[in-house]
Write a protein that holds these residues in place. Structure first.
Motif, PDB file in Angstrom:
ATOM      1  N   ALA A   1       0.832  -1.205   0.000  1.00 45.00           N
ATOM      2  CA  ALA A   1       0.000   0.000   0.000  1.00 45.00           C
ATOM      3  C   ALA A   1       0.870   1.259   0.000  1.00 45.00           C
ATOM      4  N   VAL A   2       1.943   1.249   0.791  1.00 46.25           N
ATOM      5  CA  VAL A   2       2.862   2.391   0.822  1.00 46.25           C
ATOM      6  C   VAL A   2       3.529   2.548  -0.542  1.00 46.25           C
ATOM      7  N   LYS A   3       3.929   1.447  -1.135  1.00 46.54           N
ATOM      8  CA  LYS A   3       4.569   1.496  -2.458  1.00 46.54           C
ATOM      9  C   LYS A   3       3.628   2.112  -3.493  1.00 46.54           C
ATOM     10  N   ARG A   4       2.371   1.689  -3.491  1.00 48.15           N
ATOM     11  CA  ARG A   4       1.406   2.256  -4.445  1.00 48.15           C
ATOM     12  C   ARG A   4       1.175   3.741  -4.169  1.00 48.15           C
ATOM     13  N   ALA A   5       1.136   4.122  -2.896  1.00 46.53           N
ATOM     14  CA  ALA A   5       0.959   5.541  -2.551  1.00 46.53           C
ATOM     15  C   ALA A   5       2.144   6.366  -3.040  1.00 46.53           C
ATOM     16  N   THR A   6       3.358   5.832  -2.915  1.00 49.27           N
ATOM     17  CA  THR A   6       4.525   6.568  -3.403  1.00 49.27           C
ATOM     18  C   THR A   6       4.508   6.659  -4.931  1.00 49.27           C
ATOM     19  N   GLU A   7       3.991   5.635  -5.594  1.00 50.13           N
ATOM     20  CA  GLU A   7       3.873   5.682  -7.054  1.00 50.13           C
ATOM     21  C   GLU A   7       2.894   6.774  -7.483  1.00 50.13           C
ATOM     22  N   VAL A   8       1.807   6.936  -6.734  1.00 54.09           N
ATOM     23  CA  VAL A   8       0.855   8.015  -7.009  1.00 54.09           C
ATOM     24  C   VAL A   8       1.570   9.360  -6.887  1.00 54.09           C
ATOM     25  N   CYS A   9       2.304   9.536  -5.801  1.00 52.53           N
ATOM     26  CA  CYS A   9       3.025  10.795  -5.590  1.00 52.53           C
ATOM     27  C   CYS A   9       4.043  11.041  -6.695  1.00 52.53           C
ATOM     28  N   ASN A  10       4.776  10.004  -7.069  1.00 48.97           N
ATOM     29  CA  ASN A  10       5.751  10.161  -8.149  1.00 48.97           C
ATOM     30  C   ASN A  10       5.085  10.578  -9.446  1.00 48.97           C
ATOM     31  N   SER A  11       3.980   9.962  -9.787  1.00 50.85           N
ATOM     32  CA  SER A  11       3.324  10.286 -11.055  1.00 50.85           C
ATOM     33  C   SER A  11       2.725  11.689 -11.039  1.00 50.85           C
ATOM     34  N   MET A  12       2.423  12.209  -9.857  1.00 48.88           N
ATOM     35  CA  MET A  12       1.870  13.560  -9.736  1.00 48.88           C
ATOM     36  C   MET A  12       2.940  14.585  -9.336  1.00 48.88           C
ATOM     37  N   HIS A  13       4.204  14.148  -9.282  1.00 42.67           N
ATOM     38  CA  HIS A  13       5.343  15.010  -8.943  1.00 42.67           C
ATOM     39  C   HIS A  13       5.203  15.633  -7.549  1.00 42.67           C
ATOM     40  N   VAL A  14       4.667  14.857  -6.626  1.00 44.48           N
ATOM     41  CA  VAL A  14       4.569  15.272  -5.226  1.00 44.48           C
ATOM     42  C   VAL A  14       5.840  14.788  -4.531  1.00 44.48           C
ATOM     43  N   PRO A  15       6.570  15.670  -3.871  1.00 50.90           N
ATOM     44  CA  PRO A  15       7.849  15.284  -3.247  1.00 50.90           C
ATOM     45  C   PRO A  15       7.674  14.204  -2.174  1.00 50.90           C
ATOM     46  N   LEU A  16       8.345  13.088  -2.362  1.00 52.31           N
ATOM     47  CA  LEU A  16       8.246  11.980  -1.404  1.00 52.31           C
ATOM     48  C   LEU A  16       8.808  12.370  -0.046  1.00 52.31           C
TER      49      LEU A  16
END
Length: 116
Positions: A46-61
C-alpha cells in the motif's frame, strides 16, 4: 576520513528537515491497527502504491514519507512516518475488502460528489 569530507548540515537544512518532519504526523502501521492492512507485507504494498501516485503527480516523497524503525511485539520493524495526505493515499491503496478502507473510499467519493 577528515572533517573536510563530512557533509555538515547547515542551520537552514536542519530547519527545513525539522519543518518537513513536523508534517509527518501519522504512522503507516496505524493501518494495521485500523484493520486496513492485515500484515506488514500488505502495508508495504500500500505504501509502495501511494509513493507511485506521488511520483506520477510530482509530489515530493521526502515531504510525505519517511522510513523509520520501531519496536513491534519485541522486534524492530520498518515503519513509515507519513503526512496526512500520504496516510490517506496509503489507506486508499490498501485492501478494499477491509471495512476501514471501503468506508474511507466511499466517504471520499461522497466528498468529491458534494463538491462537483
Amino acid at each position: 576520513m577528515t572533517l573536510d569530507h563530512i557533509s555538515m548540515h547547515s542551520p537552514i537544512d536542519s530547519f527545513v528537515d525539522s519543518l518537513t518532519d513536523s508534517n509527518l504526523t501519522c504512522y503507516a502501521s496505524d493501518l494495521l491497527e485500523q484493520k486496513g492492512c492485515h500484515n506488514l507485507q500488505e502495508l508495504c504494498e500500500a505504501v509502495k502504491r501511494a509513493t507511485e501516485v506521488c511520483n506520477s503527480m510530482h509530489v515530493p516523497l521526502q515531504e510525505n514519507f519517511k522510513v523509520v524503525y520501531r519496536s513491534r511485539n519485541g522486534e524492530v520493524v520498518q515503519d513509515w512516518r507519513l503526512s496526512r495526505m500520504a496516510y490517506l493515499l496509503t489507506a486508499l491503496n490498501a485492501d478494499s475488502r477491509s471495512n476501514f478502507v471501503a468506508q474511507l473510499q466511499v466517504e471520499m467519493v461522497k466528498q468529491m460528489l458534494r463538491h462537483t
